[in-house]
Scaffold this motif. Structure first.
Motif, short mmCIF file in Angstrom:
data_model
loop_
_atom_site.label_atom_id
_atom_site.label_comp_id
_atom_site.label_asym_id
_atom_site.label_seq_id
_atom_site.Cartn_x
_atom_site.Cartn_y
_atom_site.Cartn_z
N ASP A 70 0.43 -40.82 12.05
CA ASP A 70 -0.22 -41.99 11.46
C ASP A 70 -0.28 -43.09 12.52
O ASP A 70 0.75 -43.51 13.05
CB ASP A 70 0.60 -42.45 10.25
CG ASP A 70 -0.07 -43.57 9.46
OD1 ASP A 70 -0.96 -44.25 10.01
OD2 ASP A 70 0.33 -43.79 8.30
N THR A 109 -2.08 -46.02 11.96
CA THR A 109 -2.55 -47.26 11.34
C THR A 109 -1.58 -48.40 11.65
O THR A 109 -0.48 -48.18 12.15
CB THR A 109 -2.69 -47.06 9.82
OG1 THR A 109 -1.43 -46.67 9.27
CG2 THR A 109 -3.73 -45.97 9.52
N SER A 137 -7.50 -36.92 9.34
CA SER A 137 -6.50 -36.53 10.33
C SER A 137 -7.23 -35.62 11.31
O SER A 137 -7.54 -34.47 10.99
CB SER A 137 -5.33 -35.80 9.66
OG SER A 137 -4.33 -35.48 10.61
N SER A 164 -6.21 -46.97 5.46
CA SER A 164 -5.13 -45.98 5.55
C SER A 164 -5.06 -45.21 4.24
O SER A 164 -4.22 -45.49 3.38
CB SER A 164 -3.80 -46.68 5.84
OG SER A 164 -2.74 -45.75 5.88
N VAL A 183 -3.75 -42.39 3.00
CA VAL A 183 -2.75 -41.38 3.36
C VAL A 183 -2.96 -40.09 2.57
O VAL A 183 -2.85 -38.98 3.12
CB VAL A 183 -1.33 -41.93 3.15
CG1 VAL A 183 -0.29 -40.86 3.44
CG2 VAL A 183 -1.10 -43.15 4.02
N SER A 191 4.24 -40.34 8.64
CA SER A 191 3.62 -41.56 8.13
C SER A 191 4.64 -42.38 7.35
O SER A 191 5.70 -41.87 6.96
CB SER A 191 2.43 -41.21 7.21
OG SER A 191 1.88 -42.34 6.58
#
Length: 313
Positions: free
Chosen positions: A43, A45, A93, A126, A128, A152
Motif C-alpha cells: 500500500d 497511499t 494493485s 484508497s 483497500v 496495508s
C-alpha cells in the motif's frame, strides 16, 4: 591419521587442500527443499506515511517498516524461491515486477524494493477492498503456484458504505493462498499530506476528505489514521486467506516462511561450507600447539638406551 601423515606430517595439509578446492569448485548439487513463490503488494497511499510504528527503537512510517521487514524476508528465503512486487493505490494493485529467483536476483530485488514509495502513487484514493481483490487477480495471473501478500493499514478513502463489499464474481475464496498484513498503530493520528514528488505539504484536515457521515455510515475521523484490523480481518475471510499484524519485522518473515505456502522442488543447494569446515578442523589439528594434552613419549633411541643400560644398586 598418523600412518597417513607419514614421517613429514603433511598428510592433513594435503587433505585440507583437497577439501578447500572442493569448497571453491563445488559440484552441482540439487536437493528437495521447500521453495516459495510470492507476489508482494505494498500500500503506497498517504496514510502509509504515518510514523506510528517502531524500527530499532525509532519511530518510522508504516511503509518503512514494511520494506524493512521485506528485506529480512529476502535474506531468509531459500534459493529457488521467487518474489515479485506490486503497488496499491486508488482501487488497483498493479504488478511492477513479476516473481524472480531470490538468490540470483538478490541485489536487484533489494534495489527495487528501496524505490517503492509514495512517488509511485497515481491517485489519492484508497479502496483497500478492491485492492485486495486485484492482488488476488495479479497473483493468479502470474501462475497457479503464486501466493500473495498484501500489506496495508486497511484505511478506506473514501470510506465504504454500510455492507459494501468489493466486486469479486471472478474470485473463488481460497483459490489463491496468501496473507493480509496489517501495519500501523492503535491511536488515530493525522495523515501527512504529500505532493506529487513526495514533498511534505502539511496534514490532511477534516474538511478535505470524505467523512463516513457523508455517505450514510456512522460519523468517522477519516482525516486521522490507525490500523483498521477488523476491516482487514473481514477482507481476509472474504477472499479466504490469513491475516497477521506487522508489529515487528519477524512477523512478516514468519508468515512468508510458513511451510503451508511452500512447494518442494529440486533446487541448487550450497554445500561448500561442509568441505570448508572439515578443512578448517584439519588445519587446526595439524597446527594446534601442544598444551600437555597429548601423551609425551620418549624417542626410540632413548627407549633403547634405557633398556640396555645396566641397573646399579
Amino acid at each position: 591419521m598418523r600412518r597417513f601423515a607419514g614421517s613429514t606430517g603433511n598428510g592433513p595439509l594435503l587433505l585440507a587442500l583437497l577439501l578447500l578446492a572442493l569448497a571453491v569448485w563445488p559440484p552441482r548439487v540439487q536437493l528437495q527443499r521447500p521453495v516459495f513463490n510470492w507476489q508482494v503488494s505494498f500500500d503506497i497511499t498517504q496514510s502509509m506515511n504515518v510514523e506510528d510504528v517502531e524500527l530499532d527503537h525509532a519511530a518510522v512510517s508504516r511503509l518503512t517498516l514494511a520494506r524493512a521487514a521485506m528485506r529480512d524476508v529476502l535474506g531468509a528465503l531459500p534459493c529457488g524461491s521467487k518474489v515479485g512486487w506490486s503497488v496499491f493505490a486508488d482501487y488497483r494493485s498493479l504488478v511492477i515486477l513479476s516473481p524472480v529467483e531470490v538468490c540470483s536476483h538478490y541485489e536487484e530485488l533489494l534495489a527495487s524494493l528501496e524505490r517503492i514509495d509514495g512517488r509511485m502513487r497515481w491517485a489519492n484514493a484508497s479502496n483497500v477492498s478492491k485492492g485486495v481483490t486485484w492482488a488476488v487477480r495479479g497473483a493468479r495471473s502470474v501462475g497457479p503456484d503464486t501466493r500473495f501478500v498484501f500489506i496495508s493499514d486497511g484505511q478506506e478513502s473514501p470510506p465504504l458504505r454500510i455492507n459494501e463489499t468489493p466486486p469479486m464474481t471472478d474470485i473463488k475464496p481460497g483459490e489463491v493462498m496468501g496473507w493480509l498484513i496489517g501495519v500501523g498503530g492503535d491511536v488515530p493520528v493525522p495523515i501527512p499530506k504529500t505532493g506529487s514528488n513526495g514533498e511534505p505539504a502539511g496534514y490532511w484536515r477534516a474538511d478535505e476528505v470524505v467523512q463516513g457521515s457523508a455517505i450514510g455510515s456512522a460519523l468517522n475521523h477519516e482525516h486521522l489514521s490507525e490500523l483498521r484490523q477488523d476491516h482487514l480481518r473481514a477482507l481476509a475471510e472474504l477472499v479466504g486467506v490469513n491475516y497477521r499484524r506487522l508489529n515487528a519485522p519477524d512477523a512478516l518473515k514468519t508468515a512468508m516462511l510458513d511451510r503451508r505456502y511452500a512447494r518442494y522442488l529440486p533446487a541448487d543447494t550450497d554445500l561448500r561450507w561442509i568441505p570448508a569446515l572439515l578443512a578448517l578442523l584439519l588445519l587446526v589439528w595439524r597446527f594446534a600447539p601442544d598444551f600437555g594434552l597429548r601423551s609425551t613419549r620418549l624417542p626410540r633411541k632413548w627407549n633403547a638406551g634405557i633398556a640396555s643400560a645396566p641397573i646399579r644398586l
